[in-house]
Scaffold this motif. Structure first.
Motif, PDB file in Angstrom:
ATOM      1  N   ALA A 179       3.862  -0.333 -19.884  1.00 33.55           N
ATOM      2  CA  ALA A 179       5.065   0.189 -20.154  1.00 33.55           C
ATOM      3  C   ALA A 179       5.380   1.513 -20.445  1.00 33.55           C
ATOM      4  O   ALA A 179       6.623   1.983 -20.171  1.00 33.55           O
ATOM      5  N   VAL A 180       4.436   2.306 -20.629  1.00 31.28           N
ATOM      6  CA  VAL A 180       4.705   3.612 -20.583  1.00 31.28           C
ATOM      7  C   VAL A 180       4.870   4.333 -19.356  1.00 31.28           C
ATOM      8  O   VAL A 180       5.786   5.353 -19.305  1.00 31.28           O
ATOM      9  N   CYS A 181       4.399   3.863 -18.433  1.00 28.85           N
ATOM     10  CA  CYS A 181       4.590   4.483 -17.028  1.00 28.85           C
ATOM     11  C   CYS A 181       5.955   3.606 -16.064  1.00 28.85           C
ATOM     12  O   CYS A 181       6.596   4.338 -15.277  1.00 28.85           O
ATOM     13  N   HIS A 182       5.661   2.306 -16.299  1.00 30.63           N
ATOM     14  CA  HIS A 182       6.741   1.531 -15.222  1.00 30.63           C
ATOM     15  C   HIS A 182       7.720   0.919 -16.323  1.00 30.63           C
ATOM     16  O   HIS A 182       7.907   0.787 -17.192  1.00 30.63           O
ATOM     17  N   THR A 183       8.983   0.586 -15.507  1.00 30.56           N
ATOM     18  CA  THR A 183      10.216   0.114 -15.611  1.00 30.56           C
ATOM     19  C   THR A 183      10.174  -1.238 -15.509  1.00 30.56           C
ATOM     20  O   THR A 183       9.680  -1.733 -14.416  1.00 30.56           O
ATOM     21  N   LEU A 184      10.239  -2.192 -16.288  1.00 28.73           N
ATOM     22  CA  LEU A 184      10.409  -3.679 -15.995  1.00 28.73           C
ATOM     23  C   LEU A 184      11.521  -4.314 -17.017  1.00 28.73           C
ATOM     24  O   LEU A 184      10.971  -4.211 -18.142  1.00 28.73           O
ATOM     25  N   LYS A 185      12.277  -4.662 -16.585  1.00 27.78           N
ATOM     26  CA  LYS A 185      13.430  -5.234 -17.323  1.00 27.78           C
ATOM     27  C   LYS A 185      13.072  -6.534 -18.459  1.00 27.78           C
ATOM     28  O   LYS A 185      13.241  -6.434 -19.431  1.00 27.78           O
TER      29      LYS A 185
ATOM     30  N   GLU B 219      11.081   0.931 -19.708  1.00 27.25           N
ATOM     31  CA  GLU B 219      11.647   1.958 -19.467  1.00 27.25           C
ATOM     32  C   GLU B 219      10.837   3.189 -18.711  1.00 27.25           C
ATOM     33  O   GLU B 219      11.516   4.202 -19.089  1.00 27.25           O
ATOM     34  N   GLY B 220       9.740   3.005 -18.575  1.00 26.01           N
ATOM     35  CA  GLY B 220       8.934   4.059 -18.198  1.00 26.01           C
ATOM     36  C   GLY B 220       9.385   4.856 -16.721  1.00 26.01           C
ATOM     37  O   GLY B 220      10.008   4.362 -16.158  1.00 26.01           O
ATOM     38  N   THR B 221       9.157   6.168 -16.764  1.00 30.35           N
ATOM     39  CA  THR B 221       9.615   7.127 -15.708  1.00 30.35           C
ATOM     40  C   THR B 221       8.312   7.620 -14.790  1.00 30.35           C
ATOM     41  O   THR B 221       8.967   8.285 -13.874  1.00 30.35           O
ATOM     42  N   ILE B 222       7.109   7.304 -15.002  1.00 26.17           N
ATOM     43  CA  ILE B 222       6.139   7.753 -14.248  1.00 26.17           C
ATOM     44  C   ILE B 222       6.049   6.960 -12.971  1.00 26.17           C
ATOM     45  O   ILE B 222       5.830   7.463 -11.780  1.00 26.17           O
TER      46      ILE B 222
ATOM     47  N   GLY C  62      -6.931   0.880  -9.294  1.00 26.27           N
ATOM     48  CA  GLY C  62      -6.136   2.119  -9.799  1.00 26.27           C
ATOM     49  C   GLY C  62      -5.278   2.457  -8.305  1.00 26.27           C
ATOM     50  O   GLY C  62      -5.803   2.155  -7.323  1.00 26.27           O
ATOM     51  N   ILE C  63      -4.480   3.314  -8.426  1.00 26.21           N
ATOM     52  CA  ILE C  63      -3.782   3.775  -7.427  1.00 26.21           C
ATOM     53  C   ILE C  63      -2.929   4.912  -7.582  1.00 26.21           C
ATOM     54  O   ILE C  63      -2.236   5.084  -8.867  1.00 26.21           O
ATOM     55  N   GLY C  64      -2.894   6.058  -6.899  1.00 25.81           N
ATOM     56  CA  GLY C  64      -2.417   7.259  -7.123  1.00 25.81           C
ATOM     57  C   GLY C  64      -2.522   7.728  -8.638  1.00 25.81           C
ATOM     58  O   GLY C  64      -3.781   7.891  -8.837  1.00 25.81           O
TER      59      GLY C  64
END
Length: 81
Positions: free
Chosen positions: A16-22, A27-30, A51-53
């Protein structure tokens, strides 16, 4: 689903720190917006293991069962199911 949702917000580092998932109220922005990407469970599991990126691998810190639970949750939640 409940286990996967909990892992999404509590894994270290939390998804959740990096990804947005309603569904998770994230509301992560990375990382990519998972609601738009709508990845299937095998794709999520592969990203978690390898891992990826800028996303790290979680295979040393999560069990296979937890990876599978989290992958299933992200896949289903991102498709509104």
């Amino acid at each position: 689903m409940a286990r996967g949702k909990k892992l999404f917000t509590t894994a270290t580092p939390a998804c959740a720190v990096c990804h947005t998932l309603k569904d998770a109220g994230a509301e992560g922005t990375i990382g990519p917006v998972l609601d738009e990407l709508q990845p299937d469970a095998p794709r999520v599991a592969r990203a978690l293991r390898d891992g990826i990126g800028s996303m790290p691998s979680f295979k040393a810190t999560m069990s296979d069962a937890d990876i599978e639970a989290l992958a299933l949750y992200v896949s289903k939640a991102s498709r509104g199911k």
